[in-house]
Design an enzyme around this catalytic site. Structure first.
Site, PDB file in Angstrom:
ATOM      1  N   GLY A  10       0.829  -1.217   0.000  1.00  0.00           N
ATOM      2  CA  GLY A  10       0.000   0.000   0.000  1.00  0.00           C
ATOM      3  C   GLY A  10       0.851   1.249   0.000  1.00  0.00           C
ATOM      4  O   GLY A  10       0.629   2.159   0.789  1.00  0.00           O
ATOM      5  N   ALA A  11       1.814   1.296  -0.917  1.00  0.00           N
ATOM      6  CA  ALA A  11       2.746   2.437  -0.942  1.00  0.00           C
ATOM      7  C   ALA A  11       2.398   3.442  -2.040  1.00  0.00           C
ATOM      8  O   ALA A  11       3.213   4.291  -2.382  1.00  0.00           O
ATOM      9  CB  ALA A  11       4.179   1.933  -1.101  1.00  0.00           C
ATOM     10  N   GLY A  14      -0.628   8.003   0.924  1.00  0.00           N
ATOM     11  CA  GLY A  14      -0.713   8.066   2.377  1.00  0.00           C
ATOM     12  C   GLY A  14       0.574   7.696   3.098  1.00  0.00           C
ATOM     13  O   GLY A  14       1.689   8.085   2.698  1.00  0.00           O
ATOM     14  N   GLY A  16       2.087   4.784   3.484  1.00  0.00           N
ATOM     15  CA  GLY A  16       2.985   3.868   2.767  1.00  0.00           C
ATOM     16  C   GLY A  16       3.931   4.614   1.842  1.00  0.00           C
ATOM     17  O   GLY A  16       5.133   4.323   1.790  1.00  0.00           O
ATOM     18  N   SER A 140      -3.826  -0.156  14.532  1.00  0.00           N
ATOM     19  CA  SER A 140      -4.537   1.093  14.803  1.00  0.00           C
ATOM     20  C   SER A 140      -5.007   1.117  16.253  1.00  0.00           C
ATOM     21  O   SER A 140      -5.284   0.065  16.847  1.00  0.00           O
ATOM     22  CB  SER A 140      -5.750   1.186  13.878  1.00  0.00           C
ATOM     23  OG  SER A 140      -6.600   2.234  14.286  1.00  0.00           O
ATOM     24  N   TYR A 166     -13.179  -3.407  11.450  1.00  0.00           N
ATOM     25  CA  TYR A 166     -11.845  -2.797  11.374  1.00  0.00           C
ATOM     26  C   TYR A 166     -11.112  -2.957  12.714  1.00  0.00           C
ATOM     27  O   TYR A 166      -9.944  -3.363  12.743  1.00  0.00           O
ATOM     28  CB  TYR A 166     -11.995  -1.320  10.993  1.00  0.00           C
ATOM     29  CG  TYR A 166     -10.681  -0.584  10.835  1.00  0.00           C
ATOM     30  CD1 TYR A 166      -9.835  -0.849   9.760  1.00  0.00           C
ATOM     31  CD2 TYR A 166     -10.286   0.389  11.752  1.00  0.00           C
ATOM     32  CE1 TYR A 166      -8.627  -0.158   9.616  1.00  0.00           C
ATOM     33  CE2 TYR A 166      -9.087   1.077  11.614  1.00  0.00           C
ATOM     34  CZ  TYR A 166      -8.264   0.797  10.539  1.00  0.00           C
ATOM     35  OH  TYR A 166      -7.069   1.469  10.405  1.00  0.00           O
TER      36      TYR A 166
HETATM   37  N1  LIG Z   1      -4.952   7.348   8.371  1.00  0.00           N
HETATM   38  C1  LIG Z   1      -5.168   7.047   9.631  1.00  0.00           C
HETATM   39  O1  LIG Z   1      -5.627   7.887  10.424  1.00  0.00           O
HETATM   40  C2  LIG Z   1      -4.830   5.671  10.144  1.00  0.00           C
HETATM   41  C3  LIG Z   1      -4.930   5.432  11.531  1.00  0.00           C
HETATM   42  C4  LIG Z   1      -4.599   4.177  12.020  1.00  0.00           C
HETATM   43  C5  LIG Z   1      -4.168   3.193  11.151  1.00  0.00           C
HETATM   44  N2  LIG Z   1      -4.101   3.440   9.805  1.00  0.00           N
HETATM   45  C6  LIG Z   1      -3.641   2.353   8.926  1.00  0.00           C
HETATM   46  O2  LIG Z   1      -2.554   2.827   8.159  1.00  0.00           O
HETATM   47  C7  LIG Z   1      -2.441   2.056   6.959  1.00  0.00           C
HETATM   48  C8  LIG Z   1      -2.236   2.989   5.776  1.00  0.00           C
HETATM   49  O3  LIG Z   1      -3.410   3.761   5.612  1.00  0.00           O
HETATM   50  P1  LIG Z   1      -3.411   5.267   5.077  1.00  0.00           P
HETATM   51  O4  LIG Z   1      -3.939   6.106   6.163  1.00  0.00           O
HETATM   52  O5  LIG Z   1      -2.127   5.633   4.436  1.00  0.00           O
HETATM   53  O6  LIG Z   1      -4.596   5.143   3.997  1.00  0.00           O
HETATM   54  P2  LIG Z   1      -4.640   5.290   2.409  1.00  0.00           P
HETATM   55  O7  LIG Z   1      -4.176   6.639   2.003  1.00  0.00           O
HETATM   56  O8  LIG Z   1      -6.035   4.877   2.053  1.00  0.00           O
HETATM   57  O9  LIG Z   1      -3.596   4.206   1.887  1.00  0.00           O
HETATM   58  C9  LIG Z   1      -3.884   2.842   1.914  1.00  0.00           C
HETATM   59  C10 LIG Z   1      -2.963   2.120   0.966  1.00  0.00           C
HETATM   60  O10 LIG Z   1      -3.356   0.732   0.938  1.00  0.00           O
HETATM   61  C11 LIG Z   1      -3.644   0.352  -0.393  1.00  0.00           C
HETATM   62  N3  LIG Z   1      -4.673  -0.678  -0.452  1.00  0.00           N
HETATM   63  C12 LIG Z   1      -5.879  -0.673   0.146  1.00  0.00           C
HETATM   64  N4  LIG Z   1      -6.558  -1.783  -0.182  1.00  0.00           N
HETATM   65  C13 LIG Z   1      -5.759  -2.500  -1.001  1.00  0.00           C
HETATM   66  C14 LIG Z   1      -5.902  -3.725  -1.682  1.00  0.00           C
HETATM   67  N5  LIG Z   1      -7.027  -4.436  -1.613  1.00  0.00           N
HETATM   68  N6  LIG Z   1      -4.875  -4.166  -2.441  1.00  0.00           N
HETATM   69  C15 LIG Z   1      -3.748  -3.436  -2.559  1.00  0.00           C
HETATM   70  N7  LIG Z   1      -3.553  -2.262  -1.932  1.00  0.00           N
HETATM   71  C16 LIG Z   1      -4.556  -1.804  -1.174  1.00  0.00           C
HETATM   72  C17 LIG Z   1      -4.096   1.645  -1.077  1.00  0.00           C
HETATM   73  O11 LIG Z   1      -4.016   1.508  -2.477  1.00  0.00           O
HETATM   74  P3  LIG Z   1      -4.807   2.496  -3.481  1.00  0.00           P
HETATM   75  O12 LIG Z   1      -3.898   3.678  -3.633  1.00  0.00           O
HETATM   76  O13 LIG Z   1      -4.938   1.698  -4.730  1.00  0.00           O
HETATM   77  O14 LIG Z   1      -6.122   2.819  -2.857  1.00  0.00           O
HETATM   78  C18 LIG Z   1      -3.105   2.626  -0.481  1.00  0.00           C
HETATM   79  O15 LIG Z   1      -1.859   2.536  -1.122  1.00  0.00           O
HETATM   80  C19 LIG Z   1      -3.710   1.203   6.892  1.00  0.00           C
HETATM   81  O16 LIG Z   1      -3.405  -0.111   7.309  1.00  0.00           O
HETATM   82  C20 LIG Z   1      -4.648   1.872   7.892  1.00  0.00           C
HETATM   83  O17 LIG Z   1      -5.573   0.947   8.426  1.00  0.00           O
HETATM   84  C21 LIG Z   1      -4.411   4.658   9.286  1.00  0.00           C
END
Ligand SMILES: NC(=O)c1ccc[n+]([C@@H]2O[C@H](COP(=O)([O-])OP(=O)(O)OC[C@H]3O[C@@H](n4cnc5c(N)ncnc54)[C@H](OP(=O)(O)O)[C@@H]3O)[C@@H](O)[C@H]2O)c1
Length: 286
Positions: A10-11, A14, A16, A140, A166
Protein backbone atom coordinates in the site's frame (compact mmCIF):
# COMPACT_ATOMS: atom_id res chain seq x y z
CA UNK A 1 27.75 -3.10 2.05
CA UNK A 2 24.57 -4.08 0.19
CA UNK A 3 21.53 -1.83 0.38
CA UNK A 4 18.85 -3.03 2.73
CA UNK A 5 15.75 -4.23 0.90
CA UNK A 6 12.31 -3.08 2.07
CA UNK A 7 8.91 -4.14 0.74
CA UNK A 8 6.07 -1.77 1.62
CA UNK A 9 2.48 -2.73 0.88
CA UNK A 10 0.00 0.00 0.00
CA UNK A 11 2.75 2.44 -0.94
CA UNK A 12 0.80 4.28 -3.65
CA UNK A 13 -0.36 6.95 -1.21
CA UNK A 14 -0.71 8.07 2.38
CA UNK A 15 1.55 6.58 5.04
CA UNK A 16 2.98 3.87 2.77
CA UNK A 17 4.24 6.38 0.20
CA UNK A 18 5.66 8.63 2.93
CA UNK A 19 7.66 5.77 4.48
CA UNK A 20 8.82 4.69 1.00
CA UNK A 21 10.22 8.18 0.36
CA UNK A 22 11.88 8.33 3.78
CA UNK A 23 13.57 4.93 3.35
CA UNK A 24 14.58 5.69 -0.25
CA UNK A 25 16.37 8.77 1.12
CA UNK A 26 18.26 6.39 3.44
CA UNK A 27 19.46 4.34 0.45
CA UNK A 28 17.20 1.35 0.92
CA UNK A 29 16.24 -0.68 -2.13
CA UNK A 30 12.52 0.04 -1.96
CA UNK A 31 9.85 -2.20 -3.45
CA UNK A 32 6.56 -0.39 -3.47
CA UNK A 33 3.38 -2.40 -3.71
CA UNK A 34 0.16 -1.10 -5.24
CA UNK A 35 -2.95 -2.55 -6.81
CA UNK A 36 -3.00 -0.36 -9.91
CA UNK A 37 0.01 -0.66 -12.23
CA UNK A 38 -0.15 2.85 -13.72
CA UNK A 39 -0.54 4.48 -10.31
CA UNK A 40 2.28 2.38 -8.82
CA UNK A 41 4.65 3.21 -11.70
CA UNK A 42 3.83 6.91 -11.31
CA UNK A 43 4.64 6.79 -7.60
CA UNK A 44 7.89 4.94 -8.34
CA UNK A 45 8.96 7.69 -10.77
CA UNK A 46 7.97 10.35 -8.25
CA UNK A 47 10.08 8.69 -5.50
CA UNK A 48 13.08 8.47 -7.85
CA UNK A 49 12.75 12.18 -8.72
CA UNK A 50 12.34 13.25 -5.09
CA UNK A 51 15.11 11.11 -3.60
CA UNK A 52 17.57 10.49 -6.43
CA UNK A 53 17.52 6.78 -5.42
CA UNK A 54 16.97 4.70 -8.56
CA UNK A 55 16.67 1.40 -6.67
CA UNK A 56 12.89 1.61 -6.56
CA UNK A 57 10.89 -1.34 -7.82
CA UNK A 58 7.19 -2.15 -7.98
CA UNK A 59 4.90 -5.09 -7.22
CA UNK A 60 1.28 -5.02 -8.33
CA UNK A 61 -1.48 -7.03 -6.64
CA UNK A 62 -4.94 -6.44 -5.28
CA UNK A 63 -4.48 -8.08 -1.91
CA UNK A 64 -8.15 -8.45 -1.14
CA UNK A 65 -7.45 -11.83 -2.77
CA UNK A 66 -5.08 -14.30 -1.15
CA UNK A 67 -4.35 -15.81 -4.56
CA UNK A 68 -2.92 -12.40 -5.52
CA UNK A 69 -0.72 -12.40 -2.41
CA UNK A 70 0.72 -15.72 -3.63
CA UNK A 71 1.26 -14.10 -7.04
CA UNK A 72 3.10 -11.10 -5.65
CA UNK A 73 5.35 -13.32 -3.53
CA UNK A 74 6.12 -15.38 -6.63
CA UNK A 75 7.06 -12.19 -8.51
CA UNK A 76 9.17 -10.94 -5.60
CA UNK A 77 11.08 -14.22 -5.32
CA UNK A 78 11.94 -14.15 -9.03
CA UNK A 79 14.07 -11.08 -8.36
CA UNK A 80 15.09 -11.02 -4.71
CA UNK A 81 16.76 -13.65 -2.56
CA UNK A 82 16.68 -11.65 0.66
CA UNK A 83 14.24 -9.31 2.37
CA UNK A 84 15.36 -7.07 5.23
CA UNK A 85 12.18 -5.20 6.07
CA UNK A 86 8.55 -6.02 5.32
CA UNK A 87 6.06 -3.25 6.12
CA UNK A 88 2.49 -4.54 6.06
CA UNK A 89 0.82 -1.18 5.61
CA UNK A 90 -1.99 -1.70 3.07
CA UNK A 91 -5.36 -1.65 4.73
CA UNK A 92 -8.44 0.34 5.38
CA UNK A 93 -11.99 0.51 6.58
CA UNK A 94 -14.85 -0.71 4.41
CA UNK A 95 -18.41 0.59 4.03
CA UNK A 96 -21.61 0.16 6.02
CA UNK A 97 -22.67 -2.93 4.06
CA UNK A 98 -20.74 -6.16 4.51
CA UNK A 99 -18.82 -7.14 1.37
CA UNK A 100 -17.01 -10.33 0.57
CA UNK A 101 -14.22 -11.02 -1.90
CA UNK A 102 -14.55 -13.51 -4.75
CA UNK A 103 -12.71 -15.91 -2.40
CA UNK A 104 -15.59 -15.56 0.08
CA UNK A 105 -13.75 -13.54 2.74
CA UNK A 106 -15.08 -10.42 4.45
CA UNK A 107 -13.11 -7.56 2.90
CA UNK A 108 -11.91 -5.77 6.07
CA UNK A 109 -10.47 -8.98 7.48
CA UNK A 110 -9.06 -9.97 4.09
CA UNK A 111 -6.96 -6.85 3.55
CA UNK A 112 -6.07 -5.91 7.16
CA UNK A 113 -5.39 -9.37 8.60
CA UNK A 114 -5.32 -12.36 6.26
CA UNK A 115 -3.22 -10.69 3.52
CA UNK A 116 -0.45 -9.46 5.87
CA UNK A 117 -0.50 -12.79 7.70
CA UNK A 118 -0.07 -14.71 4.45
CA UNK A 119 2.49 -12.30 3.01
CA UNK A 120 4.61 -12.53 6.15
CA UNK A 121 4.37 -16.32 6.24
CA UNK A 122 5.34 -16.69 2.59
CA UNK A 123 8.28 -14.27 2.92
CA UNK A 124 9.68 -15.57 6.22
CA UNK A 125 12.29 -17.66 4.42
CA UNK A 126 13.70 -14.55 2.70
CA UNK A 127 13.53 -12.51 5.93
CA UNK A 128 15.61 -15.24 7.58
CA UNK A 129 18.28 -14.59 4.92
CA UNK A 130 18.76 -11.12 6.40
CA UNK A 131 21.18 -10.36 9.24
CA UNK A 132 18.49 -8.15 10.70
CA UNK A 133 15.08 -9.05 9.27
CA UNK A 134 12.14 -6.97 10.43
CA UNK A 135 8.39 -7.21 9.93
CA UNK A 136 6.34 -4.15 10.84
CA UNK A 137 2.57 -4.42 10.86
CA UNK A 138 0.39 -1.32 10.72
CA UNK A 139 -2.43 -1.62 13.22
CA UNK A 140 -4.54 1.09 14.80
CA UNK A 141 -5.73 2.46 18.13
CA UNK A 142 -9.09 1.37 16.77
CA UNK A 143 -8.19 -2.03 18.27
CA UNK A 144 -8.92 -0.38 21.61
CA UNK A 145 -11.88 1.78 20.59
CA UNK A 146 -13.88 -0.45 18.27
CA UNK A 147 -12.94 -4.12 18.58
CA UNK A 148 -15.65 -6.42 19.85
CA UNK A 149 -14.67 -9.91 18.75
CA UNK A 150 -17.10 -12.80 18.61
CA UNK A 151 -15.01 -15.95 18.20
CA UNK A 152 -18.01 -17.81 16.78
CA UNK A 153 -18.51 -15.15 14.10
CA UNK A 154 -14.99 -14.03 13.16
CA UNK A 155 -15.96 -12.42 9.86
CA UNK A 156 -19.09 -10.76 11.22
CA UNK A 157 -21.46 -12.80 9.12
CA UNK A 158 -24.32 -12.11 11.51
CA UNK A 159 -23.59 -8.71 13.03
CA UNK A 160 -21.50 -6.70 10.59
CA UNK A 161 -20.47 -3.19 11.49
CA UNK A 162 -17.54 -1.52 9.62
CA UNK A 163 -15.95 -0.06 12.76
CA UNK A 164 -16.09 -3.36 14.64
CA UNK A 165 -14.75 -5.25 11.61
CA UNK A 166 -11.85 -2.80 11.37
CA UNK A 167 -11.18 -2.79 15.13
CA UNK A 168 -11.24 -6.59 15.26
CA UNK A 169 -8.89 -6.96 12.28
CA UNK A 170 -6.40 -4.51 13.80
CA UNK A 171 -6.68 -6.18 17.23
CA UNK A 172 -6.06 -9.61 15.71
CA UNK A 173 -3.11 -8.21 13.75
CA UNK A 174 -1.53 -7.19 17.07
CA UNK A 175 -2.15 -10.64 18.53
CA UNK A 176 -0.62 -12.48 15.55
CA UNK A 177 2.40 -10.15 15.75
CA UNK A 178 2.95 -11.10 19.40
CA UNK A 179 2.33 -14.78 18.64
CA UNK A 180 4.78 -14.86 15.73
CA UNK A 181 7.50 -13.18 17.77
CA UNK A 182 7.02 -15.75 20.55
CA UNK A 183 7.28 -18.56 17.97
CA UNK A 184 10.49 -17.12 16.49
CA UNK A 185 11.93 -16.82 20.00
CA UNK A 186 11.04 -20.44 20.81
CA UNK A 187 12.65 -21.58 17.56
CA UNK A 188 15.84 -19.65 18.45
CA UNK A 189 15.50 -17.39 15.38
CA UNK A 190 17.10 -14.17 16.51
CA UNK A 191 17.70 -12.48 13.15
CA UNK A 192 14.02 -11.74 12.46
CA UNK A 193 11.82 -9.58 14.64
CA UNK A 194 8.19 -8.56 14.35
CA UNK A 195 6.57 -5.40 15.64
CA UNK A 196 3.27 -3.63 15.21
CA UNK A 197 2.38 0.05 15.37
CA UNK A 198 -0.33 2.72 15.30
CA UNK A 199 0.50 5.75 13.10
CA UNK A 200 -1.83 8.25 14.81
CA UNK A 201 -4.79 9.91 13.12
CA UNK A 202 -3.32 10.75 9.72
CA UNK A 203 -4.69 12.90 6.90
CA UNK A 204 -4.61 10.36 4.06
CA UNK A 205 -7.16 8.72 1.83
CA UNK A 206 -8.10 6.50 4.77
CA UNK A 207 -11.90 6.18 5.06
CA UNK A 208 -12.48 8.90 2.44
CA UNK A 209 -14.19 6.54 0.01
CA UNK A 210 -15.86 4.34 2.64
CA UNK A 211 -19.53 5.05 3.12
CA UNK A 212 -19.73 4.55 6.89
CA UNK A 213 -23.20 6.09 7.15
CA UNK A 214 -24.11 9.79 7.29
CA UNK A 215 -23.23 10.43 10.96
CA UNK A 216 -19.76 8.83 10.83
CA UNK A 217 -19.05 10.41 7.42
CA UNK A 218 -19.87 13.82 8.93
CA UNK A 219 -17.72 13.29 12.05
CA UNK A 220 -14.71 12.11 10.06
CA UNK A 221 -14.99 15.14 7.71
CA UNK A 222 -15.01 17.48 10.72
CA UNK A 223 -12.00 15.80 12.34
CA UNK A 224 -9.77 15.48 9.25
CA UNK A 225 -8.23 18.98 9.30
CA UNK A 226 -6.76 18.20 12.73
CA UNK A 227 -5.07 14.97 11.64
CA UNK A 228 -1.28 14.70 11.27
CA UNK A 229 0.57 14.59 7.95
CA UNK A 230 1.48 11.31 6.26
CA UNK A 231 5.19 12.10 6.92
CA UNK A 232 4.49 12.41 10.64
CA UNK A 233 2.37 9.21 10.51
CA UNK A 234 5.32 7.40 8.90
CA UNK A 235 7.86 8.40 11.57
CA UNK A 236 7.34 5.36 13.81
CA UNK A 237 7.64 3.06 10.78
CA UNK A 238 10.95 4.65 9.82
CA UNK A 239 12.08 4.31 13.43
CA UNK A 240 11.13 0.62 13.55
CA UNK A 241 12.75 -0.07 10.18
CA UNK A 242 16.06 1.66 10.88
CA UNK A 243 16.84 1.87 14.59
CA UNK A 244 19.53 -0.38 16.02
CA UNK A 245 18.79 -1.78 19.45
CA UNK A 246 15.03 -1.28 19.60
CA UNK A 247 13.76 -1.40 23.19
CA UNK A 248 11.43 -4.37 22.55
CA UNK A 249 10.31 -6.85 19.90
CA UNK A 250 6.88 -8.43 19.39
CA UNK A 251 5.63 -5.09 20.68
CA UNK A 252 3.12 -2.39 19.86
CA UNK A 253 4.60 1.06 19.20
CA UNK A 254 3.01 4.50 19.09
CA UNK A 255 5.06 7.65 18.47
CA UNK A 256 8.33 5.69 18.59
CA UNK A 257 7.60 4.28 22.03
CA UNK A 258 6.36 0.92 23.24
CA UNK A 259 2.66 1.32 24.05
CA UNK A 260 0.14 -0.74 25.95
CA UNK A 261 -2.19 -3.02 23.96
CA UNK A 262 -5.80 -3.20 25.08
CA UNK A 263 -6.10 -6.22 27.34
CA UNK A 264 -9.89 -6.27 27.14
CA UNK A 265 -10.33 -9.36 24.97
CA UNK A 266 -6.86 -10.84 25.23
CA UNK A 267 -6.01 -14.24 26.65
CA UNK A 268 -3.46 -16.82 25.48
CA UNK A 269 -6.42 -18.96 24.38
CA UNK A 270 -8.03 -16.18 22.32
CA UNK A 271 -4.67 -15.35 20.76
CA UNK A 272 -4.24 -19.01 19.77
CA UNK A 273 -7.79 -19.15 18.36
CA UNK A 274 -7.00 -16.20 16.07
CA UNK A 275 -3.60 -17.63 15.10
CA UNK A 276 -5.14 -21.00 14.20
CA UNK A 277 -7.94 -19.26 12.33
CA UNK A 278 -5.43 -17.28 10.23
CA UNK A 279 -3.57 -20.49 9.46
CA UNK A 280 -6.81 -22.19 8.43
CA UNK A 281 -7.95 -19.30 6.21
CA UNK A 282 -4.57 -18.78 4.52
CA UNK A 283 -3.64 -22.46 4.26
CA UNK A 284 -0.37 -21.79 6.09
CA UNK A 285 0.96 -23.86 8.93
CA UNK A 286 2.97 -21.30 10.84
N1 LIG B 1 -4.95 7.35 8.37
C1 LIG B 1 -5.17 7.05 9.63
O1 LIG B 1 -5.63 7.89 10.42
C2 LIG B 1 -4.83 5.67 10.14
C3 LIG B 1 -4.93 5.43 11.53
C4 LIG B 1 -4.60 4.18 12.02
C5 LIG B 1 -4.17 3.19 11.15
N2 LIG B 1 -4.10 3.44 9.81
C6 LIG B 1 -3.64 2.35 8.93
O2 LIG B 1 -2.55 2.83 8.16
C7 LIG B 1 -2.44 2.06 6.96
C8 LIG B 1 -2.24 2.99 5.78
O3 LIG B 1 -3.41 3.76 5.61
P1 LIG B 1 -3.41 5.27 5.08
O4 LIG B 1 -3.94 6.11 6.16
O5 LIG B 1 -2.13 5.63 4.44
O6 LIG B 1 -4.60 5.14 4.00
P2 LIG B 1 -4.64 5.29 2.41
O7 LIG B 1 -4.18 6.64 2.00
O8 LIG B 1 -6.03 4.88 2.05
O9 LIG B 1 -3.60 4.21 1.89
C9 LIG B 1 -3.88 2.84 1.91
C10 LIG B 1 -2.96 2.12 0.97
O10 LIG B 1 -3.36 0.73 0.94
C11 LIG B 1 -3.64 0.35 -0.39
N3 LIG B 1 -4.67 -0.68 -0.45
C12 LIG B 1 -5.88 -0.67 0.15
N4 LIG B 1 -6.56 -1.78 -0.18
C13 LIG B 1 -5.76 -2.50 -1.00
C14 LIG B 1 -5.90 -3.73 -1.68
N5 LIG B 1 -7.03 -4.44 -1.61
N6 LIG B 1 -4.87 -4.17 -2.44
C15 LIG B 1 -3.75 -3.44 -2.56
N7 LIG B 1 -3.55 -2.26 -1.93
C16 LIG B 1 -4.56 -1.80 -1.17
C17 LIG B 1 -4.10 1.65 -1.08
O11 LIG B 1 -4.02 1.51 -2.48
P3 LIG B 1 -4.81 2.50 -3.48
O12 LIG B 1 -3.90 3.68 -3.63
O13 LIG B 1 -4.94 1.70 -4.73
O14 LIG B 1 -6.12 2.82 -2.86
C18 LIG B 1 -3.10 2.63 -0.48
O15 LIG B 1 -1.86 2.54 -1.12
C19 LIG B 1 -3.71 1.20 6.89
O16 LIG B 1 -3.40 -0.11 7.31
C20 LIG B 1 -4.65 1.87 7.89
O17 LIG B 1 -5.57 0.95 8.43
C21 LIG B 1 -4.41 4.66 9.29
Amino acid sequence: MKNRVVLITGATGGIGKAVAIALAKQNFTVIIHGRDKEKTLKVRDEIITITGNTDIDILVADIFLLSNVHGMVYDFKQKYKRLDVLINNAGGIMGKSREITTEGLEKTMAVNLFAPYLLTGLLLDLLKESDDGRVINVSSSSHRLNAKPDFTDMQLDKNYNPLIAYGNAKLFLIWVTMHLQAKLDRQGIDNVMVNVMHPGAVKTNFGVDSNLGSMLNFISKLARPFFRTAEKGAETLVYLATTNGLPAKGSYYVDRKVAVVSAKYHSPLNEKIVWDYCNAITGLNL
